[in-house]
Design a protein around this motif. Structure first.
Motif, PDB file in Angstrom:
ATOM      1  N   UNK A   1      24.853  60.704  71.561  1.00 50.67           N
ATOM      2  CA  UNK A   1      24.346  59.358  71.293  1.00 50.67           C
ATOM      3  C   UNK A   1      25.505  58.375  71.288  1.00 50.67           C
ATOM      4  N   UNK A   2      26.606  58.796  70.673  1.00 50.30           N
ATOM      5  CA  UNK A   2      27.791  57.940  70.633  1.00 50.30           C
ATOM      6  C   UNK A   2      28.283  57.635  72.040  1.00 50.30           C
TER       7      UNK A   2
ATOM      8  N   UNK B   1      26.000  55.094  73.640  1.00 49.91           N
ATOM      9  CA  UNK B   1      26.217  53.743  73.102  1.00 49.91           C
ATOM     10  C   UNK B   1      27.455  53.133  73.742  1.00 49.91           C
ATOM     11  N   UNK B   2      28.481  53.953  73.876  1.00 49.08           N
ATOM     12  CA  UNK B   2      29.722  53.441  74.461  1.00 49.08           C
ATOM     13  C   UNK B   2      29.610  53.173  75.959  1.00 49.08           C
TER      14      UNK B   2
ATOM     15  N   UNK C   1      22.629  45.580  69.526  1.00 55.32           N
ATOM     16  CA  UNK C   1      22.039  46.695  68.772  1.00 55.32           C
ATOM     17  C   UNK C   1      22.754  46.898  67.459  1.00 55.32           C
ATOM     18  N   UNK C   2      24.100  46.813  67.449  1.00 54.93           N
ATOM     19  CA  UNK C   2      24.847  47.044  66.201  1.00 54.93           C
ATOM     20  C   UNK C   2      24.591  45.921  65.210  1.00 54.93           C
TER      21      UNK C   2
ATOM     22  N   UNK D   1      19.095  52.312  76.054  1.00 52.93           N
ATOM     23  CA  UNK D   1      19.768  53.342  75.260  1.00 52.93           C
ATOM     24  C   UNK D   1      18.863  54.563  75.097  1.00 52.93           C
TER      25      UNK D   1
ATOM     26  N   UNK E   1      19.811  58.312  76.344  1.00 52.19           N
ATOM     27  CA  UNK E   1      19.860  59.444  75.403  1.00 52.19           C
ATOM     28  C   UNK E   1      18.884  60.527  75.851  1.00 52.19           C
TER      29      UNK E   1
ATOM     30  N   UNK F   1      13.804  61.554  67.264  1.00 52.17           N
ATOM     31  CA  UNK F   1      14.753  61.096  68.284  1.00 52.17           C
ATOM     32  C   UNK F   1      15.191  59.658  68.009  1.00 52.17           C
TER      33      UNK F   1
ATOM     34  N   UNK G   1      17.556  59.450  65.143  1.00 44.41           N
ATOM     35  CA  UNK G   1      18.914  59.843  65.514  1.00 44.41           C
ATOM     36  C   UNK G   1      19.621  58.727  66.275  1.00 44.41           C
ATOM     37  N   UNK G   2      18.879  58.072  67.140  1.00 42.90           N
ATOM     38  CA  UNK G   2      19.490  57.006  67.950  1.00 42.90           C
ATOM     39  C   UNK G   2      19.921  55.859  67.045  1.00 42.90           C
TER      40      UNK G   2
ATOM     41  N   UNK H   1      22.800  56.739  65.079  1.00 41.25           N
ATOM     42  CA  UNK H   1      23.978  56.714  65.958  1.00 41.25           C
ATOM     43  C   UNK H   1      24.529  55.304  66.123  1.00 41.25           C
ATOM     44  N   UNK H   2      23.635  54.347  66.252  1.00 38.74           N
ATOM     45  CA  UNK H   2      24.061  52.943  66.388  1.00 38.74           C
ATOM     46  C   UNK H   2      24.791  52.519  65.113  1.00 38.74           C
ATOM     47  N   UNK H   3      24.199  52.880  63.982  1.00 39.47           N
ATOM     48  CA  UNK H   3      24.806  52.499  62.699  1.00 39.47           C
ATOM     49  C   UNK H   3      26.162  53.157  62.520  1.00 39.47           C
TER      50      UNK H   3
ATOM     51  N   UNK I   1      28.209  54.170  64.790  1.00 40.75           N
ATOM     52  CA  UNK I   1      29.188  53.577  65.716  1.00 40.75           C
ATOM     53  C   UNK I   1      29.729  52.275  65.146  1.00 40.75           C
ATOM     54  N   UNK I   2      28.841  51.471  64.626  1.00 34.93           N
ATOM     55  CA  UNK I   2      29.268  50.189  64.063  1.00 34.93           C
ATOM     56  C   UNK I   2      30.145  50.395  62.826  1.00 34.93           C
TER      57      UNK I   2
END
Lengths: 179, 286
Positions: free
Chosen positions: A113-114, A117-118, A128-129, A164, A168, B39, B42-43, B46-48, B50-51
């Motif tokens: 997932x990371x 996102x990247x 999104x963030x 995204x 995924x 799913x 999890x996505x 994942x965003x959270x 990453x931030x």
């Protein structure tokens, strides 16, 4: 920069103001952890964690500060450290032998997932963030990223999330993560 | 409403309380909905993550000035320490009664004798000596006001070999040398004894590794039950890179930069090196 200005900037999502805050209270906050049987690294981690919590509350507009910033952050640090100390206490020696690590699958998924996102464009990532982590409103996102209006921001968020999701799902399928 | 729309509405907080309750009930009954929900969870996690990682990395990059379990010196102390170390080196050199070969540059001889105390990679004394030696060489051009340097100058007078052109070449000493030696704040990268600000993480969860270390991606991992506040990391800068030593429970241990795998800590047993490290530590504490 006085406290009020600092807080205002943070509420507006100014990450440099967060850095200023971090540096300003580093000693005070880390000393609290160190004096309570924490290592310097643990103290640093706790303080950073606390600041991220403070950031989330501030930028999402959910924080009405009724005390000094340092007092507020200090109490977050105390709570986080108390939780960590409780967690350590709960670990018996048997548990310590077999600590709970995320499963290989879980780690792989998180990593995938990371990666996805990247892979996305900068704007999509930020939309999104800002939406899911910072809790910014569509108006704030539109202002920050220069969209024409909130509808544009909303559409952008929808499309970025779709993109995204597809990324995924594609990678998950390849790795047999989907049933 | 399609599953995906329902799930997005749930995560976006667009469902009423009743709709939310109904959705949660359906999750248990509809495996396809549950799979999609998992799913999406999890996505979004994942965003959270990453931030969060982004913000923490940003904070990590902020220079605090004091970090790690090592101490931080100001440059006033550094110059005194450098002078004390230099006097010690030169006194040792004199006592050893080494040859003054005209073909060899005196500082090299001094550093060679020091190299027997400190592993060859370390140019701690070499850099110090060279800097101070060079100051004496170009004393006419520069004002040297530090007591350590003055003491060294006196010593230098006794050793005409010091005044070798080779001394100047490896050193790029600017006209404003004093400020280079004594930066206004913090440590300059060219400091010979730069107290380590390497990130350190102690991990006592691996039973197999009870007294080990690893250097990975610029971070030092210590494996074992290390008492907090009872260990120090000394860092020496050399032309070949950083040299790290761990001081723990009155013993010194070598930390090799090449230890990318978990490696057992090896105690330093060479008395001369231990003595040198002790002196450096004492100077730092003072």
């Amino acid at each position: 920069m006085n406290e009020k200005d600092l807080f205002d900037k943070i509420c507006k999502g100014d990450e440099r103001a967060l850095e200023v805050l971090y540096k300003k209270y580093y000693r005070m906050m880390t000393q609290m952890v160190i004096k309570n049987s924490g290592s310097e690294q643990e103290a640093k981690d706790i303080y950073q964690e606390a600041l991220v919590v403070f950031w989330q509350k501030s930028v999402s507009g959910n924080l009405v500060l009724t005390s000094k910033i340092s007092t507020y952050i200090y109490s977050i640090c105390q709570n986080l450290w108390r939780k960590e100390l409780d967690r350590k206490k709960r670990l018996s020696s048997e548990e310590r032998d077999s600590p709970e690590f995320p499963t290989h699958d879980q780690e792989e998924r998180a990593k995938l997932i990371n990666e996805c996102i990247n892979q996305m464009g900068d704007t999509c990532r930020k939309v999104l963030m800002y939406y899911y982590f910072d809790g910014l409103s569509m108006q704030d996102i539109a202002d920050k990223l220069g969209f024409a209006n909130t509808n544009t921001a909303k559409t952008k968020k929808y499309k970025c999330k779709q993109k995204l999701d597809e990324l995924v799902k594609t990678l998950y399928s390849e790795k047999d993560f989907l049933d | 409403m399609k599953n995906s729309e329902l799930i997005n509405a749930y995560f976006d907080g667009e469902l009423s309380e009743i709709e939310k309750e109904s959705f949660i009930k359906n999750l248990d009954q509809d495996p396809i909905l549950k799979q999609e929900f998992n799913l999406q969870s999890q996505i979004i996690e994942g965003i959270k993550s990453t931030r969060k990682a982004e913000l923490i990395a940003r904070l990590d990059a902020v220079s605090i000035g004091t970090s790690g379990t090592t101490q931080h010196l100001n440059w006033g102390k550094m110059s005194v320490i450098g002078g004390v170390v230099l006097l010690g080196i030169l006194t040792y050199y004199n006592l050893q009664n080494t040859q003054t070969e005209t073909t060899q540059v005196a500082p090299k001889e001094v550093s060679e004798s020091i190299d027997s105390l400190i592993p060859s990679e370390s140019v701690l004394s070499e850099v110090d000596v060279n800097k101070y030696e060079n100051e004496s060489v170009s004393a006419d051009d520069q004002k040297v006001s530090k007591p350590a340097v003055k003491a060294q100058e006196k010593v230098a007078i006794q050793k005409p070999d010091i005044n070798k052109p080779e001394l100047v070449e490896p050193l790029e000493i600017e006209s404003d040398e004093e400020s280079e030696l004594i930066p206004e704040s913090g440590f300059a990268d060219e400091s010979p004894i730069k107290l380590s600000n390497i990130d350190i993480e102690v991990d006592n969860s691996k039973k197999r590794y009870s007294f080990h270390y690893q250097i990975k991606e610029g971070k030092l991992f210590l494996f074992g039950d290390f008492d907090k506040g009872l260990y120090e990391i000394l860092e020496f800068n050399s032309s070949e890179g950083k040299i790290l030593y761990l001081y723990y429970k009155q013993s010194y241990y070598d930390l090799k930069q090449s230890a990318s795998e978990i490696t057992a800590l090896k105690e330093i047993s060479e008395p001369a090196l231990i003595n040198k490290l002790e002196n450096v530590r004492k100077d730092i504490k003072n």
